[in-house]
Motif scaffolding. Structure first.
Motif, PDB file in Angstrom:
ATOM      1  N   SER A 223       0.834  -1.207   0.000  1.00  0.00           N
ATOM      2  CA  SER A 223       0.000   0.000   0.000  1.00  0.00           C
ATOM      3  C   SER A 223       0.865   1.251   0.000  1.00  0.00           C
ATOM      4  O   SER A 223       1.735   1.410   0.857  1.00  0.00           O
ATOM      5  N   SER A 224       0.613   2.133  -0.943  1.00  0.00           N
ATOM      6  CA  SER A 224       1.387   3.369  -1.030  1.00  0.00           C
ATOM      7  C   SER A 224       0.703   4.307  -2.021  1.00  0.00           C
ATOM      8  O   SER A 224      -0.325   3.982  -2.614  1.00  0.00           O
ATOM      9  N   LYS A 225       1.307   5.465  -2.204  1.00  0.00           N
ATOM     10  CA  LYS A 225       0.886   6.407  -3.236  1.00  0.00           C
ATOM     11  C   LYS A 225       1.951   6.438  -4.326  1.00  0.00           C
ATOM     12  O   LYS A 225       3.146   6.282  -4.058  1.00  0.00           O
ATOM     13  N   THR A 226       1.538   6.623  -5.572  1.00  0.00           N
ATOM     14  CA  THR A 226       2.472   6.784  -6.670  1.00  0.00           C
ATOM     15  C   THR A 226       1.856   7.737  -7.680  1.00  0.00           C
ATOM     16  O   THR A 226       0.705   8.164  -7.537  1.00  0.00           O
ATOM     17  N   TRP A 227       2.620   8.106  -8.698  1.00  0.00           N
ATOM     18  CA  TRP A 227       2.092   8.968  -9.757  1.00  0.00           C
ATOM     19  C   TRP A 227       1.336   8.121 -10.778  1.00  0.00           C
ATOM     20  O   TRP A 227       1.804   7.060 -11.183  1.00  0.00           O
ATOM     21  N   ALA A 228       0.168   8.592 -11.191  1.00  0.00           N
ATOM     22  CA  ALA A 228      -0.596   7.884 -12.221  1.00  0.00           C
ATOM     23  C   ALA A 228       0.214   7.797 -13.516  1.00  0.00           C
ATOM     24  O   ALA A 228       0.252   6.757 -14.172  1.00  0.00           O
ATOM     25  N   ASN A 229       0.875   8.898 -13.878  1.00  0.00           N
ATOM     26  CA  ASN A 229       1.805   8.907 -15.016  1.00  0.00           C
ATOM     27  C   ASN A 229       3.084   9.606 -14.574  1.00  0.00           C
ATOM     28  O   ASN A 229       3.175  10.833 -14.624  1.00  0.00           O
ATOM     29  N   PRO A 230       4.090   8.864 -14.131  1.00  0.00           N
ATOM     30  CA  PRO A 230       5.316   9.481 -13.625  1.00  0.00           C
ATOM     31  C   PRO A 230       6.077  10.261 -14.693  1.00  0.00           C
ATOM     32  O   PRO A 230       6.914  11.109 -14.363  1.00  0.00           O
ATOM     33  N   TYR A 231       5.800   9.994 -15.973  1.00  0.00           N
ATOM     34  CA  TYR A 231       6.585  10.564 -17.073  1.00  0.00           C
ATOM     35  C   TYR A 231       5.946  11.812 -17.682  1.00  0.00           C
ATOM     36  O   TYR A 231       6.455  12.360 -18.664  1.00  0.00           O
ATOM     37  N   LEU A 232       4.851  12.294 -17.102  1.00  0.00           N
ATOM     38  CA  LEU A 232       4.176  13.486 -17.616  1.00  0.00           C
ATOM     39  C   LEU A 232       5.067  14.713 -17.425  1.00  0.00           C
ATOM     40  O   LEU A 232       5.548  14.980 -16.331  1.00  0.00           O
ATOM     41  N   VAL A 233       5.270  15.478 -18.502  1.00  0.00           N
ATOM     42  CA  VAL A 233       6.199  16.611 -18.503  1.00  0.00           C
ATOM     43  C   VAL A 233       5.425  17.928 -18.595  1.00  0.00           C
ATOM     44  O   VAL A 233       4.436  18.041 -19.333  1.00  0.00           O
ATOM     45  N   ASP A 234       5.881  18.933 -17.821  1.00  0.00           N
ATOM     46  CA  ASP A 234       5.371  20.305 -17.877  1.00  0.00           C
ATOM     47  C   ASP A 234       3.899  20.436 -17.470  1.00  0.00           C
ATOM     48  O   ASP A 234       3.250  21.438 -17.785  1.00  0.00           O
ATOM     49  N   SER A 235       3.372  19.450 -16.788  1.00  0.00           N
ATOM     50  CA  SER A 235       2.032  19.515 -16.210  1.00  0.00           C
ATOM     51  C   SER A 235       2.076  18.799 -14.859  1.00  0.00           C
ATOM     52  O   SER A 235       2.900  17.901 -14.652  1.00  0.00           O
TER      53      SER A 235
END
Length: 317
Positions: free
Chosen positions: A125-137
């Motif tokens: 169980s943890s938090k992560t980025w839905a899209n870690p590779y999203l740039v400039d947003s």
């Protein structure tokens, strides 16, 4: 060792094998109050910056002080005190840097062999980025969840060998990446270790580790090989554990963002210390811990580092 998701407490095991799982029948346990400093650098740390300008940059740093309680409780029963149900963290796991909440059952045979079956309800169980590779947003958080089950056999057939195994599932609630990078996964973990006594008050615990993760995306699947060695020493009321570990993780396919297959090398070091009967209080200990881990990847985006240093008091009942 995951400093972002877990707190740490020092509990040192004695080098001699215990004849029983506990000193007495019934409830026993311990609780610690600990404070310290932690620092992590990672592109996957949701406590860091939510916006990145490039998929080729190193992760942002997140530093802070923390204060937390942590403990364990067990109920021991049976004519020879050879059965136990428990919840919390095991002493040997914590002393060697593996800190997870477990709920389980142990049975000890006449040969000293102990079979230990448990579930680890929070390890995935943890938090992560839905899209870690999203740039400039701004990147958005999503939940990572799953289940983990552990099966461990200590002192196999009365020997000093131990086999530790686990099976875990991971589910990313909103995994907004291309198919080959999808992170939902099933993972198998195997660890073999041997307890080598050096004297009545010290021993060495070398280990070999294998881990295989089969993810929905082949570029997120990997095989990992590692080794670890721990040194345990008791000097009257002083107890010390030193641990060093290294592992290599090889992924299963080219990452489409970078045009090459990811490969990680991870080094971890830590020291744990306990001073029993602190201030001549019978059941109290002073505890301290310092740890470091560093992941060096052939893709800079995946480089990570973590530090932690804590002090606190532990009460045993």
């Amino acid at each position: 060792m995951n400093l972002r998701n877990f707190s740490f407490i020092l509990c040192v095991v004695t080098p001699s094998a215990m004849a029983q799982l506990a000193d007495k029948e019934g409830i026993s346990g311990e609780i610690a109050l600990t404070t310290g400093f932690t620092s992590s650098t990672s592109n996957f740390n949701t406590e860091g910056e939510d916006t990145i300008s490039s998929v080729y940059q190193k992760g942002s740093s997140d530093n802070g002080f923390m204060a937390f309680p942590l403990g364990s409780i067990a109920y021991t029963f049976g004519q020879e005190l050879n059965q136990q149900v428990y919840a919390g963290t095991t002493r040997q796991d914590v002393a060697t840097g593996t800190v997870v909440l477990e709920v389980g059952y142990k049975y000890q045979f006449d040969s000293r062999m102990v079979v230990d079956v448990s579930i680890l309800p929070t390890v995935m169980s943890s938090k992560t980025w839905a899209n870690p590779y999203l740039v400039d947003s701004a990147r958005t958080e999503t939940d990572a969840s799953g289940n983990a089950f552990r099966f461990k056999v200590e002192n196999i057939a009365g020997s000093n060998f131990t086999i530790d195994s686990a099976y875990a599932t991971k589910d990313i609630e909103n995994d907004d990446v291309v198919d080959v990078l999808k992170r939902d996964a099933d993972t198998i973990y195997l660890k073999g270790q041997y307890r080598l006594p050096l004297s009545r008050t010290s021993f060495v615990l070398p280990s070999v580790i294998y881990q295989s993760s089969s993810a929905d995306g082949k570029a997120s699947s990997y095989d990992q090989y590692g080794t670890e060695v721990s040194f345990f020493k008791i000097m009257q009321r002083h107890q010390l554990v030193l641990t060093a570990g290294y592992n290599q993780r090889n992924f299963g396919a080219d990452n489409p963002i970078y045009g090459k297959t990811r490969k990680d090398d991870k080094l971890s070091l830590f020291a744990a210390y306990e001073y029993t009967k602190f201030m001549d209080w019978q059941d109290w200990s002073f505890i301290s811990f310092a740890g470091y881990s560093s992941t060096d990847s052939n893709i800079t985006f995946y480089d990570e580092s973590e530090y932690i240093a804590t002090v606190g008091l532990n009460y045993k009942f």
